[in-house]
Enzyme design. Sequence first.
Site, PDB file in Angstrom:
ATOM      1  N   GLU A 131       0.836  -1.184   0.000  1.00  0.00           N
ATOM      2  CA  GLU A 131       0.000   0.000   0.000  1.00  0.00           C
ATOM      3  C   GLU A 131       0.869   1.229   0.000  1.00  0.00           C
ATOM      4  OE1 GLU A 131      -2.585  -0.559   3.347  1.00  0.00           O
ATOM      5  OE2 GLU A 131      -4.137  -1.352   2.027  1.00  0.00           O
ATOM      6  N   CYS A 146       6.103  -4.913  15.763  1.00  0.00           N
ATOM      7  CA  CYS A 146       5.577  -3.910  16.707  1.00  0.00           C
ATOM      8  C   CYS A 146       4.137  -4.267  17.103  1.00  0.00           C
ATOM      9  CB  CYS A 146       5.620  -2.519  16.096  1.00  0.00           C
ATOM     10  SG  CYS A 146       7.293  -2.045  15.599  1.00  0.00           S
ATOM     11  N   CYS A 176       0.854  -2.620  15.532  1.00  0.00           N
ATOM     12  CA  CYS A 176       0.881  -2.379  14.084  1.00  0.00           C
ATOM     13  C   CYS A 176       0.221  -3.515  13.308  1.00  0.00           C
ATOM     14  CB  CYS A 176       2.333  -2.230  13.639  1.00  0.00           C
ATOM     15  SG  CYS A 176       2.521  -2.159  11.861  1.00  0.00           S
ATOM     16  N   CYS A 194       3.006   8.455   1.594  1.00  0.00           N
ATOM     17  CA  CYS A 194       3.624   7.533   2.558  1.00  0.00           C
ATOM     18  C   CYS A 194       3.931   6.230   1.825  1.00  0.00           C
ATOM     19  CB  CYS A 194       2.635   7.313   3.704  1.00  0.00           C
ATOM     20  SG  CYS A 194       3.158   6.133   4.940  1.00  0.00           S
ATOM     21  N   CYS A 250       6.327  -6.875   7.153  1.00  0.00           N
ATOM     22  CA  CYS A 250       7.396  -6.371   8.027  1.00  0.00           C
ATOM     23  C   CYS A 250       7.705  -7.430   9.073  1.00  0.00           C
ATOM     24  CB  CYS A 250       6.951  -5.083   8.726  1.00  0.00           C
ATOM     25  SG  CYS A 250       8.280  -4.258   9.641  1.00  0.00           S
TER      26      CYS A 250
END
Length: 392
Positions: free
Chosen positions: A107, A133, A136, A122, A129
């Site tokens: 995205e 985290c 997230c 962004c 990932c």
Amino acid sequence: MVGAVFAVILIVGGGECLTMSTRTLSLPTDELAALVGGTGRAKSVWDEVRRGIEPLSSTSRITSKTRAALEAAGVKQFVPGHPEAVSVARDGTTKLLVRFDDGLAVETVLIPHLKLPRTTLCVSTQVGCDRGCGFCATAAMGLARNLTACEIAAQFYWAKDYATAAPLTNVVFMGMGDAGVNCDASAAAAVALTDHTKFGLARSKVTISTVGPSPTSFRVLAQSPGMLAWSVHAADDDLRRQLVPTQRYSLIELRAGLVDALASRPTVRMRTLMIAATLIQGVNDRDDDAVRLAEFVGPLVDVATKVLLDLIPVNAVDHAPHFQRPDHDRIFKFMDVLRRVEPRVHVAVRITRGDDECAACGQLAVKDSQARVVRRRQRLAAAAGSSSAAIS
Ligand SMILES: *[C@@H]1O[C@H](CO)[C@@H](O)[C@H](O)[C@H]1NC(C)=O
Ligand code: SF4
């Protein structure tokens, strides 16, 4: 025999495939000129890219010799990927899905400024990932692969068409993935975005954000033309490991790496630093946390020209409903404490944008292709036993 030759070309360190066809946008302009036979031809290629036209489909401005040279080098599409789903939130924030040749998608999010005529993009740096985290949505996807520099820069090309309210002027590397993990490609993408013969953005308009996987990752990013941003979240190792469970170095070691990286930057202007802290109610939003954070950033403020401390009230994500946003008063109290203890920092609260469409930071997850990503991860892990640690 032929297969062996291909294998030699395709297998480059880190599992990346750096053939000409995957380097188009990141190829230095002089190398492109050598390939297509002249600086004039290289310029015409980039003129088309800036106009939003795929050079290999351009009928008027690209000579047949230029096209033939690119095709002979194996380039089928100068700008990789294609835009797919688009969703627009009430505040104009636009989420674009860009899918690449191997079927994986990321995205990229356009965020129009609320008052000024400008739009910030962004960009994602990885498919998924592996930093984990807790707050997230991308973390839940795991990591499928790094994007190439070319694929990171291509998001700017695809997004430009959707910047209807105001032109794209700023780019932040804060989408899916961590720029510090995929540091070489991220740094190279920032070069392509700011190169005046390419996309030509101002250096001050590009921000590269990372959780800081290692002290040296800051070093690599510091060699790129953008502003550095560190997502620190908490100034206490135990607490930070709860939020960023993959943290391997202590905060003191990471900060030392960032101090060195900032000091190595050639101009005073490039020593502007952004520090980001996602604020979670009852977790890292107390006065004590603010005092520790303010004291922790001191050595960074000493070496930086300017430090912007960005407070990001956490966004609710499906898998972490226990993480709630602090209320307004708490955020402002936190801000006051920071300012009192470290008056040299510029503290701001990031206004949440696009959260009605799940496009706010820490909320990027490609739901429609999630199953595909997981399958691909399993294949990658099976195929490369040695790199499975990095994938899982
Ligand atoms: C991503 O890139 C980094 C840095 O170049 C490398 O260490 C890592 O192994 C790569 N990850 C994958 C899954 O290829
Ligand atoms: S917040 Fe950033 S670094 Fe952390 S898991 Fe999400 S995408 Fe990765």
